[in-house]
Write an enzyme that holds these catalytic residues in place. Structure first.
Site, PDB file in Angstrom:
ATOM      1  N   ASP A  67       0.732  -1.260   0.212  1.00  0.00           N
ATOM      2  CA  ASP A  67      -0.197  -0.020  -0.163  1.00  0.00           C
ATOM      3  C   ASP A  67       0.855   1.282   0.054  1.00  0.00           C
ATOM      4  OD1 ASP A  67       0.976  -0.614   2.435  1.00  0.00           O
ATOM      5  OD2 ASP A  67      -0.995  -0.735   3.549  1.00  0.00           O
ATOM      6  N   ASN A 137      -7.569  -2.403  14.105  1.00  0.00           N
ATOM      7  CA  ASN A 137      -8.979  -2.508  13.934  1.00  0.00           C
ATOM      8  C   ASN A 137      -9.144  -3.911  12.890  1.00  0.00           C
ATOM      9  OD1 ASN A 137      -7.932  -1.599  11.434  1.00  0.00           O
ATOM     10  ND2 ASN A 137      -9.328   0.088  11.161  1.00  0.00           N
ATOM     11  N   HIS A 139      -7.414  -4.290  10.149  1.00  0.00           N
ATOM     12  CA  HIS A 139      -6.870  -4.182   8.819  1.00  0.00           C
ATOM     13  C   HIS A 139      -5.997  -4.904   8.231  1.00  0.00           C
ATOM     14  CE1 HIS A 139      -4.623  -0.176   9.538  1.00  0.00           C
ATOM     15  NE2 HIS A 139      -3.838  -1.011   9.178  1.00  0.00           N
ATOM     16  N   GLU A 144      -9.794  -1.700   5.111  1.00  0.00           N
ATOM     17  CA  GLU A 144     -10.538  -1.386   6.189  1.00  0.00           C
ATOM     18  C   GLU A 144     -11.555  -2.262   6.682  1.00  0.00           C
ATOM     19  OE1 GLU A 144      -8.539   0.286   8.252  1.00  0.00           O
ATOM     20  OE2 GLU A 144      -8.107   2.464   7.650  1.00  0.00           O
TER      21      GLU A 144
HETATM   22  C1  F6R Z   1       1.675  -1.441   6.310  1.00  0.00           C
HETATM   23  C2  F6R Z   1       0.267  -2.058   6.035  1.00  0.00           C
HETATM   24  C3  F6R Z   1      -0.668  -1.806   7.552  1.00  0.00           C
HETATM   25  C4  F6R Z   1       0.322  -2.100   8.996  1.00  0.00           C
HETATM   26  C5  F6R Z   1      -0.517  -2.026  10.001  1.00  0.00           C
HETATM   27  C6  F6R Z   1       0.131  -2.464  11.251  1.00  0.00           C
HETATM   28  O1  F6R Z   1       1.983  -1.448   4.809  1.00  0.00           O
HETATM   29  O2  F6R Z   1      -0.154  -2.738   5.344  1.00  0.00           O
HETATM   30  O3  F6R Z   1      -1.553  -2.619   7.463  1.00  0.00           O
HETATM   31  O4  F6R Z   1       0.784  -3.471   8.726  1.00  0.00           O
HETATM   32  O5  F6R Z   1      -1.317  -0.725  10.134  1.00  0.00           O
HETATM   33  O6  F6R Z   1       0.993  -1.395  11.506  1.00  0.00           O
HETATM   34  P1  F6R Z   1       2.119  -1.183  12.489  1.00  0.00           P
HETATM   35  O7  F6R Z   1       3.149  -2.378  12.298  1.00  0.00           O
HETATM   36  O8  F6R Z   1       2.645   0.007  12.632  1.00  0.00           O
HETATM   37  O9  F6R Z   1       1.290  -1.679  13.870  1.00  0.00           O
END
Ligand code: F6R
Length: 251
Positions: A67, A137, A139, A144
């Protein structure tokens, strides 16, 4: 689904780096799906360390990131483009032409950009190993929670929870982009092997919900339970709400 519980973040990072290295040893031209965020940083550090010791060669590896924010230029310190080069690509022998990130500020034909990204993944032979983190959440990528999920790469409006969580990297919450481009759940599920990492007690509740045996679009990561080759690597803190019988394997 296998769940591996490591004693701490360092162990989790080393364990996951070893899996990536083994993948590349077995298939030097592996196509690897990558995530940003805090969770995989230790794994990237360990991969760089192992590369410097001559234990892994990235020269044939192809990567696709999950992403990217919309509206940040690639050189913006909070763009995922910048993150990946700064924390990983600049320190290994990957070829720049083998690095793929979706979107970018110049993407005006967004639908076309999304389709091209999926086509490029397909043309590369599909993703051999997908690295994932998980949002509080539930995701994955920027898919989302909601009533529906998208299979293909698409544009998404970030949830308030995600904007709030990611504001820790920006000076002010208003600077967090409201939109992003993300691989869809179908793209993630098509990966031949998935490695999901989570650490820290703040991830314990969502880990329990995501891998409880129930599948819901309100917790996108719960769909991963349907994947036939997924390894969930947790530290003890992130695993602490899982029931004992969920712990298939401990390291
Ligand atoms: C980032 C991504 C997100 C993160 C998620 C957890 O490329 O795809 O889904 O993996 O938001 O983020 P952290 O590791 O910062 O808790």
């Amino acid at each position: 689904m296998k769940i591996i519980i490591c004693k701490d973040y360092e162990h989790m990072s080393r364990f996951s780096a070893d899996i990536v290295i083994e993948q590349i040893r077995q298939k030097p031209d592996s196509v690897i799906g990558l995530a940003t965020g805090s969770t995989p940083l230790g794994m990237y550090k360990e991969l760089i360390r192992q590369y410097k010791k001559g234990r892994v060669d990235f020269s044939k590896v192809v990567t696709f990131n999950l992403d990217e924010y919309l509206g940040l230029s690639p050189d913006h310190p909070q763009s995922y483009h910048y993150f990946m080069f700064n924390n990983f690509f600049n320190h290994i022998n990957i070829k720049i032409e083998n690095v793929n990130l979706p979107g970018g500020i110049t993407a005006y034909n967004l639908d076309g950009v999304c389709r091209e990204y999926d086509e490029k993944i397909e043309k590369a032979g599909g993703i051999d190993l997908q690295i994932l983190g998980i949002g509080h959440n539930g995701h994955i990528g920027f898919n989302e929670p909601g009533k529906k999920l998208y299979t293909q790469t698409h544009i998404v409006s970030l949830s308030h929870e995600t904007i709030k969580a990611n504001s820790r990297f920006f000076d002010h919450i208003d600077e967090v982009p409201r939109k992003a481009i993300t691989m869809g759940v179908g793209g993630i599920m098509r990966a031949k092997k998935i490695l999901l990492l989570a650490s820290g007690k703040d991830k314990a509740a969502i880990i329990k919900k995501a891998f409880s045996g129930i599948i819901t679009t309100e917790i996108p990561a719960s769909l991963l339970q349907l994947h036939k080759d997924i390894l969930v690597i947790l530290d003890k803190e992130a695993a602490k709400e899982l029931k004992l019988d969920n712990k298939r394997f401990c390291a």
